[in-house]
Enzyme design. Structure first.
Site, short mmCIF file in Angstrom:
data_model
loop_
_atom_site.label_atom_id
_atom_site.label_comp_id
_atom_site.label_asym_id
_atom_site.label_seq_id
_atom_site.Cartn_x
_atom_site.Cartn_y
_atom_site.Cartn_z
N ASP A 13 -33.30 59.53 60.39
CA ASP A 13 -34.24 60.12 59.65
C ASP A 13 -35.52 59.48 59.71
O ASP A 13 -36.48 59.58 58.69
CB ASP A 13 -33.78 60.23 58.38
CG ASP A 13 -32.48 61.05 58.09
OD1 ASP A 13 -32.32 61.81 59.03
OD2 ASP A 13 -31.57 60.73 57.41
N LYS A 16 -37.90 61.46 64.02
CA LYS A 16 -37.54 61.92 65.33
C LYS A 16 -37.96 63.22 65.85
O LYS A 16 -38.74 63.61 66.77
CB LYS A 16 -36.21 61.71 65.76
CG LYS A 16 -35.91 60.22 65.77
CD LYS A 16 -34.43 59.63 66.21
CE LYS A 16 -33.35 60.43 65.29
NZ LYS A 16 -33.43 59.96 63.75
N GLY A 40 -30.02 66.03 61.51
CA GLY A 40 -30.59 66.83 61.23
C GLY A 40 -32.17 66.43 61.45
O GLY A 40 -32.73 65.48 60.81
N HIS A 41 -32.88 67.26 62.29
CA HIS A 41 -34.22 67.00 62.91
C HIS A 41 -35.15 67.88 62.42
O HIS A 41 -35.11 69.01 62.71
CB HIS A 41 -34.22 66.85 64.37
CG HIS A 41 -33.32 65.77 64.99
ND1 HIS A 41 -33.18 65.24 66.11
CD2 HIS A 41 -32.57 64.71 64.36
CE1 HIS A 41 -32.26 64.47 66.31
NE2 HIS A 41 -31.93 63.95 65.24
N GLN A 224 -29.83 60.03 65.20
CA GLN A 224 -29.40 59.09 64.33
C GLN A 224 -30.41 57.69 64.56
O GLN A 224 -31.47 57.87 65.15
CB GLN A 224 -27.90 58.44 64.42
CG GLN A 224 -26.65 59.48 63.95
CD GLN A 224 -26.55 60.67 64.85
OE1 GLN A 224 -26.41 60.34 66.00
NE2 GLN A 224 -26.60 61.82 64.31
P1 GDP Z 1 -35.20 62.83 62.08
O1 GDP Z 1 -33.57 63.17 61.71
O2 GDP Z 1 -35.51 61.45 62.55
O3 GDP Z 1 -35.78 63.98 63.07
O4 GDP Z 1 -35.91 62.87 60.69
P2 GDP Z 1 -35.53 63.86 59.51
O5 GDP Z 1 -36.29 65.46 59.95
O6 GDP Z 1 -34.26 63.85 59.03
O7 GDP Z 1 -36.44 63.23 58.29
C1 GDP Z 1 -37.86 63.09 58.50
C2 GDP Z 1 -38.61 63.78 57.28
O8 GDP Z 1 -39.77 63.19 57.27
C3 GDP Z 1 -38.74 65.19 57.62
O9 GDP Z 1 -38.70 65.96 56.17
C4 GDP Z 1 -40.07 65.31 58.23
O10 GDP Z 1 -40.69 66.70 58.01
C5 GDP Z 1 -40.92 64.30 57.52
N1 GDP Z 1 -41.74 63.71 58.26
C6 GDP Z 1 -42.01 62.96 59.40
N2 GDP Z 1 -43.04 62.57 59.73
C7 GDP Z 1 -43.85 62.76 58.60
C8 GDP Z 1 -44.97 62.03 58.31
O11 GDP Z 1 -45.83 61.43 58.93
N3 GDP Z 1 -45.31 62.47 56.81
C9 GDP Z 1 -44.54 63.03 56.06
N4 GDP Z 1 -45.22 63.32 54.78
N5 GDP Z 1 -43.45 63.50 56.35
C10 GDP Z 1 -42.97 63.29 57.63
P1 IMO Z 2 -30.56 61.82 62.26
O1 IMO Z 2 -30.33 62.47 63.69
C1 IMO Z 2 -29.37 59.73 59.09
C2 IMO Z 2 -24.86 58.36 58.67
C3 IMO Z 2 -24.22 58.95 57.81
C4 IMO Z 2 -23.19 57.76 57.38
C5 IMO Z 2 -22.74 57.38 58.71
C6 IMO Z 2 -21.71 57.81 59.63
O2 IMO Z 2 -30.95 63.07 61.46
O3 IMO Z 2 -31.36 60.81 62.27
P2 IMO Z 2 -21.06 60.43 60.62
O4 IMO Z 2 -21.21 61.63 59.92
O5 IMO Z 2 -22.11 60.30 61.82
O6 IMO Z 2 -19.85 59.83 60.83
O7 IMO Z 2 -21.69 59.44 59.47
O8 IMO Z 2 -24.23 57.84 59.69
N1 IMO Z 2 -25.73 59.30 59.60
C7 IMO Z 2 -27.03 59.59 59.72
N2 IMO Z 2 -28.20 59.13 58.77
N3 IMO Z 2 -29.67 60.56 59.93
C8 IMO Z 2 -28.65 60.92 60.72
O9 IMO Z 2 -29.00 61.58 61.92
C9 IMO Z 2 -27.47 60.42 60.72
N4 IMO Z 2 -26.08 61.06 61.12
C10 IMO Z 2 -25.25 60.30 60.64
O10 IMO Z 2 -24.97 59.26 56.64
O11 IMO Z 2 -23.72 56.94 56.67
MG MG Z 3 -32.54 63.68 60.17
#
Ligand code: GDP
Ligand code: IMO
Ligand code: MG
Length: 423
Positions: A13, A16, A40-41, A224
């Site tokens: 998270d 990415k 979840g991206h 991840q």
């Molecule tokens: P990922 O799994 O690495 O793609 O990240 P996620 O989407 O799960 O979580 C990142 C969160 O941060 C999302 O809600 C993005 O919209 C948000 N985000 C990414 N870059 C920024 C930033 O520079 N500032 C803010 N406020 N939110 C950001």
């Molecule tokens: P993105 O791509 C954050 C975490 C889960 C748990 C561990 C194992 O959005 O960054 P799993 O279901 O893979 O067996 O869970 O890994 N986890 C993540 N945490 N971002 C993710 O993906 C994750 N995918 C798995 O919360 O701790």
């Molecule tokens: Mg994510």
């Protein structure tokens, strides 16, 4: 841009999805290489929010080819839903801009059931998985009893292999006190999903090599983060794939000498969702970020655990991934913090660590050693250039990049495309 691997440098998270969307502009092809719909991206286009789980985040740009590589585990029901959902809101997803590896492994309902049942059995020692069946699916792959996409799209093979897998897994489920599955129901659903997905299925290894011969620029989309890697993460509190840069080679069939650079994405602070050690976890910063409505999981909606920036972790990430360039996201999350802490080493009894100890139990007992930075106490979300950032924010970014031992490339000050500063 040549071939670039993008990885998460923390616990997932990191942002990415946003950075992939930005960098896709300079790429021809985007390849997901690991994980499944545990990811979840999030990508924002103006006010519109898209959360991608299996389809590469590059799908939101026109005329780019998105590939799900062989290293991914695919829940076909989830994938069909995601494709249809995107198509419904006008995003083009056709075999011309989206393809799926025939050797990617398939996630079945028994994987999800087992995931849940094992977590229950672990009680307080649970991993806190996303319950998407990821661990059991990779387990079957390693045990050589998994079904691959080419089995899914061949009805006779699907019927034969699935019936034997359901028999075995129902016996295991019963022994764990979980409900057995109906072969007929699963077969019917998966047959339909296989039919839907068949036009997208191809030999992605050959496709990528042909594209490279034609000088395509490829962006490898990590899922991840480094510390969720099955080998390099905080085992057993990890996911079940190689999320680190090496996974891009094995998960796509593109060899190491064709990779040109590695971009590490990290937040300006630290978050983790699920169980396991998080040395810099801090209630104050968690409350602050949650109070702002931020840091809730994109896949499961769980509140993410938050903490100060941990440079011991990110330096370690640079080491195992070979990170060249850094994209630092969520700088704006620290806009109101007066004194910002950064962890520079850990203390464990009499031992001081400047790297991540391998043992999760030791890591859990480590006490962070912090240095402090003065906060900038100014909104940064409208800054367009590095120079427009408050001087104290510039100093903070430079310091955490230096401590991470990689080049500061992007600073992100909001979720939008236009809130991206190339340094
Ligand atoms: P990922 O799994 O690495 O793609 O990240 P996620 O989407 O799960 O979580 C990142 C969160 O941060 C999302 O809600 C993005 O919209 C948000 N985000 C990414 N870059 C920024 C930033 O520079 N500032 C803010 N406020 N939110 C950001
Ligand atoms: P993105 O791509 C954050 C975490 C889960 C748990 C561990 C194992 O959005 O960054 P799993 O279901 O893979 O067996 O869970 O890994 N986890 C993540 N945490 N971002 C993710 O993906 C994750 N995918 C798995 O919360 O701790
Ligand atoms: Mg994510």
């Amino acid at each position: 841009m040549a071939n670039t691997i993008l990885v998460g440098a923390q616990w997932g998270d990191e942002g990415k999805g946003k950075i992939i969307d930005v960098l896709t502009e300079q790429s021809d092809i985007v390849v997901r290489y690991a994980g499944g719909n545990n990811a979840g991206h999030t990508v924002f286009l103006g006010p519109k929010k898209y959360v991608l789980h299996l389809v590469p985040s590059g799908i939101l740009r026109k005329n780019k080819l998105c590939v799900i590589g062989n290293g991914v585990v695919v829940d076909p029901i989830g994938l069909v839903e995601e494709i249809v959902g995107l198509q419904k809101i006008g995003i083009k997803v056709t075999p011309k801009n989206f393809v799926l590896s025939e050797t990617a492994h398939v996630v079945f309902p028994y994987h999800r059931e087992l995931d849940g049942a094992r977590e229950l059995l672990k009680g307080k020692n649970k991993i806190g998985t996303t319950k998407r069946g990821i661990g059991p699916a990779y387990g079957d792959k390693a045990a050589r009893v998994g079904l691959r996409v080419n089995d899914l799209v061949d009805p006779a093979r699907l019927e034969e292999k699935l019936s034997s897998r359901i028999k075995e897994n129902n016996a295991i489920l019963k022994s764990l006190g979980a409900k057995p599955l109906s072969f007929k129901k699963v077969f019917t659903e998966y047959l339909a999903a296989g039919k839907f997905l068949k036009p997208f299925v191809t030999n992605t290894v050959v496709l990528l090599h042909h594209a490279m011969r034609d000088s395509a620029n490829i962006l490898f989309e990590g899922a991840q983060g480094t510390f969720l890697d099955i080998d390099h993460g905080t085992y057993p509190f990890v996911t079940s794939s190689n999320t680190t840069a090496g996974g891009a080679c094995t998960g796509s069939g593109v060899p190491p000498h064709r990779m040109d650079r590695v971009v590490g994405v990290m937040k300006a602070y630290t978050t983790r969702v699920g169980e396991g050690p998080l040395p810099t976890e801090n209630a104050e910063i968690s409350d602050l970020l949650h109070g702002m409505g931020r840091e809730f999981g994109a896949t499961t909606g769980r509140a993410r655990r938050c903490g100060w920036f941990d440079s011991v972790a990110t330096r370690h990430a640079t080491m195992v991934n070979g990170i060249d360039d850094l994209a630092i996201t969520n700088l704006d999350g620290l806009d109101t913090v007066e004194n910002i802490k950064v962890c520079v080493a850990y203390r464990h009894g009499k031992t001081q660590y400047d790297y991540m100890p391998n043992d999760a139990e030791i890591l859990a007992q480590c006490v962070p050693i912090y240095v402090e930075f003065e906060g900038w106490l100014t909104p940064t979300e409208k800054c367009k250039t590095f120079k427009q950032l408050p001087k104290k924010a510039q100093a903070y970014l430079k310091a955490i990049a230096e401590l991470t031992n990689a080049n500061l490339y992007i600073a992100s000050v909001g979720p939008g495309r236009d809130q991206t500063i190339f340094v």
